[in-house]
Design a protein around this motif. Structure first.
Motif, PDB file in Angstrom:
ATOM      1  N   LEU A 135       0.834  -1.206   0.000  1.00  0.00           N
ATOM      2  CA  LEU A 135       0.000   0.000   0.000  1.00  0.00           C
ATOM      3  C   LEU A 135       0.867   1.253   0.000  1.00  0.00           C
ATOM      4  O   LEU A 135       0.613   2.201  -0.764  1.00  0.00           O
ATOM      5  CB  LEU A 135      -0.920  -0.010   1.224  1.00  0.00           C
ATOM      6  N   ALA A 136       1.907   1.265   0.839  1.00  0.00           N
ATOM      7  CA  ALA A 136       2.798   2.425   0.899  1.00  0.00           C
ATOM      8  C   ALA A 136       3.511   2.637  -0.432  1.00  0.00           C
ATOM      9  O   ALA A 136       3.693   3.778  -0.877  1.00  0.00           O
ATOM     10  CB  ALA A 136       3.816   2.237   2.027  1.00  0.00           C
ATOM     11  N   THR A 137       3.908   1.545  -1.080  1.00  0.00           N
ATOM     12  CA  THR A 137       4.578   1.652  -2.380  1.00  0.00           C
ATOM     13  C   THR A 137       3.667   2.290  -3.413  1.00  0.00           C
ATOM     14  O   THR A 137       4.080   3.185  -4.172  1.00  0.00           O
ATOM     15  CB  THR A 137       5.019   0.260  -2.864  1.00  0.00           C
ATOM     16  N   LEU A 138       2.415   1.850  -3.460  1.00  0.00           N
ATOM     17  CA  LEU A 138       1.472   2.412  -4.427  1.00  0.00           C
ATOM     18  C   LEU A 138       1.187   3.881  -4.140  1.00  0.00           C
ATOM     19  O   LEU A 138       1.079   4.701  -5.062  1.00  0.00           O
ATOM     20  CB  LEU A 138       0.171   1.608  -4.404  1.00  0.00           C
ATOM     21  N   ILE A 139       1.075   4.231  -2.860  1.00  0.00           N
ATOM     22  CA  ILE A 139       0.861   5.639  -2.508  1.00  0.00           C
ATOM     23  C   ILE A 139       2.039   6.491  -2.981  1.00  0.00           C
ATOM     24  O   ILE A 139       1.861   7.569  -3.568  1.00  0.00           O
ATOM     25  CB  ILE A 139       0.667   5.790  -0.986  1.00  0.00           C
ATOM     26  N   MET A 140       3.254   6.003  -2.752  1.00  0.00           N
ATOM     27  CA  MET A 140       4.437   6.770  -3.146  1.00  0.00           C
ATOM     28  C   MET A 140       4.568   6.865  -4.662  1.00  0.00           C
ATOM     29  O   MET A 140       5.037   7.880  -5.190  1.00  0.00           O
ATOM     30  CB  MET A 140       5.687   6.148  -2.529  1.00  0.00           C
ATOM     31  N   LEU A 141       4.151   5.824  -5.380  1.00  0.00           N
ATOM     32  CA  LEU A 141       4.186   5.890  -6.839  1.00  0.00           C
ATOM     33  C   LEU A 141       3.211   6.938  -7.364  1.00  0.00           C
ATOM     34  O   LEU A 141       3.519   7.676  -8.306  1.00  0.00           O
ATOM     35  CB  LEU A 141       3.850   4.516  -7.429  1.00  0.00           C
ATOM     36  N   VAL A 142       2.032   6.998  -6.754  1.00  0.00           N
ATOM     37  CA  VAL A 142       1.045   7.991  -7.173  1.00  0.00           C
ATOM     38  C   VAL A 142       1.542   9.404  -6.882  1.00  0.00           C
ATOM     39  O   VAL A 142       1.323  10.333  -7.669  1.00  0.00           O
ATOM     40  CB  VAL A 142      -0.304   7.723  -6.464  1.00  0.00           C
ATOM     41  N   ARG A 185      14.499   5.535  -4.426  1.00  0.00           N
ATOM     42  CA  ARG A 185      15.076   4.396  -3.711  1.00  0.00           C
ATOM     43  C   ARG A 185      14.161   3.929  -2.582  1.00  0.00           C
ATOM     44  O   ARG A 185      14.061   2.730  -2.309  1.00  0.00           O
ATOM     45  CB  ARG A 185      16.449   4.775  -3.170  1.00  0.00           C
ATOM     46  N   LEU A 186      13.493   4.865  -1.933  1.00  0.00           N
ATOM     47  CA  LEU A 186      12.561   4.499  -0.864  1.00  0.00           C
ATOM     48  C   LEU A 186      11.383   3.706  -1.425  1.00  0.00           C
ATOM     49  O   LEU A 186      10.943   2.717  -0.826  1.00  0.00           O
ATOM     50  CB  LEU A 186      12.063   5.759  -0.158  1.00  0.00           C
ATOM     51  N   VAL A 187      10.882   4.137  -2.583  1.00  0.00           N
ATOM     52  CA  VAL A 187       9.783   3.404  -3.226  1.00  0.00           C
ATOM     53  C   VAL A 187      10.206   1.972  -3.530  1.00  0.00           C
ATOM     54  O   VAL A 187       9.482   1.009  -3.237  1.00  0.00           O
ATOM     55  CB  VAL A 187       9.340   4.115  -4.519  1.00  0.00           C
ATOM     56  N   LEU A 188      11.389   1.826  -4.108  1.00  0.00           N
ATOM     57  CA  LEU A 188      11.870   0.489  -4.453  1.00  0.00           C
ATOM     58  C   LEU A 188      12.115  -0.353  -3.210  1.00  0.00           C
ATOM     59  O   LEU A 188      11.822  -1.553  -3.191  1.00  0.00           O
ATOM     60  CB  LEU A 188      13.149   0.597  -5.280  1.00  0.00           C
ATOM     61  N   ALA A 189      12.655   0.273  -2.164  1.00  0.00           N
ATOM     62  CA  ALA A 189      12.909  -0.471  -0.926  1.00  0.00           C
ATOM     63  C   ALA A 189      11.603  -0.972  -0.315  1.00  0.00           C
ATOM     64  O   ALA A 189      11.516  -2.119   0.147  1.00  0.00           O
ATOM     65  CB  ALA A 189      13.659   0.412   0.070  1.00  0.00           C
ATOM     66  N   MET A 190      10.573  -0.133  -0.321  1.00  0.00           N
ATOM     67  CA  MET A 190       9.277  -0.552   0.206  1.00  0.00           C
ATOM     68  C   MET A 190       8.682  -1.674  -0.638  1.00  0.00           C
ATOM     69  O   MET A 190       8.124  -2.641  -0.116  1.00  0.00           O
ATOM     70  CB  MET A 190       8.323   0.640   0.240  1.00  0.00           C
ATOM     71  N   GLY A 191       8.816  -1.548  -1.950  1.00  0.00           N
ATOM     72  CA  GLY A 191       8.298  -2.593  -2.827  1.00  0.00           C
ATOM     73  C   GLY A 191       9.010  -3.918  -2.634  1.00  0.00           C
ATOM     74  O   GLY A 191       8.379  -4.982  -2.606  1.00  0.00           O
TER      75      GLY A 191
END
Length: 249
Positions: free
Chosen positions: A65-72, A95-101
């Motif tokens: 969920l956090a990854t999708l929020i950050m992508l948006v 990098r944070l998005v990728l780390a969360m994913g």
């Protein structure tokens, strides 16, 4: 032949990409709402006691969920943190998005392996082997996310290229291949555990195999195109962010 560097094509790709992120975010919110009563509601109301096995499940769900929020929100971050020309804003954010994913991916694999662990709980060697490999996957995927991403300013256009660091290409490919192999191995161990416990044909065996095969199929659907992109060297051309806040002087 398609010119992946054409600014108009890049604009079209980014429009589709942004729309897809929003669509997936909405679908995932709907999925969370429909499945919230299975675990989270019981934990919040006290009807279900929090157990260690809930950890990977919850981490996978909410890291995704956090990854999708950050992508948006990624285009908004690019505008909120402008950088001078010839540089790229938001590298830390990418990098944070990728780390969360990657954390969500590793937690989901661990959650899948819990089924095999339960079926093989008497065999300590098998049990600890599964645990150690899951932990190794988490560490490896996190490191790969940190070192494998780059943003490079394109002086001919007003965008940054987001892609794989050339020196880390083999690291990323190894991670993807390992993830596919590991999830398939977990599925095989689950199947062997079902046969070992003589649970063939039972409702629980059908549920375990259905969940396992569905997860592996989803992984194949996602990872194979990424692998092809790496092999064909399309990632550096296809994944571009047009940053209106960072235009050349």
């Amino acid at each position: 032949m398609v010119d992946w560097g054409d600014p108009e094509l890049i604009d079209t790709i980014m429009v589709v990409y942004s729309g897809m992120c929003c669509f997936l975010f909405g679908m995932y919110l709907w999925y969370l709402a429909l499945s919230f009563h299975k675990v989270e509601l019981g934990l919040l109301t006290g009807r279900t006691q929090l157990q260690l096995s809930h950890g990977p499940y919850l981490i996978a769900r909410y890291c995704c969920l956090a990854t999708l929020i950050m992508l948006v929100w990624m285009p908004i971050v690019a505008k909120a943190f402008p950088s001078p020309s010839s540089s790229c804003p938001g590298t830390w954010y990418t990098r944070l998005v990728l780390a969360m994913g990657e954390t969500a991916l590793s937690a989901a694999s661990y959650n899948l392996s819990l089924r095999a662990m339960i079926l093989w709980n008497e065999r300590k060697i098998v049990l600890w082997t599964l645990r150690i490999i899951c932990l190794g996957q988490l560490v490896y995927s996190f490191v790969a996310a940190m070192i494998g991403t780059q943003q490079q300013w394109d002086p001919n256009h007003t965008y940054c290229t987001v892609g794989i660091v050339p020196s880390a290409k083999n690291v990323i490919m190894a991670l993807l291949i390992f993830t596919l192999s590991w999830d398939a191995f977990i599925l095989v161990m689950t199947l062997l555990g079902i046969r070992r416990k003589q649970l063939q044909g039972s409702a629980i065996s059908v549920a375990l195999l259905t969940q396992g095969m569905g997860y592996v199929a989803a992984q194949v659907t996602v990872i194979i195109p990424v692998l092809l992109g790496l092999l064909l060297q399309l990632n550096g051309e296809c994944l571009r962010l047009q940053l209106s806040s960072a235009s050349p002087n």
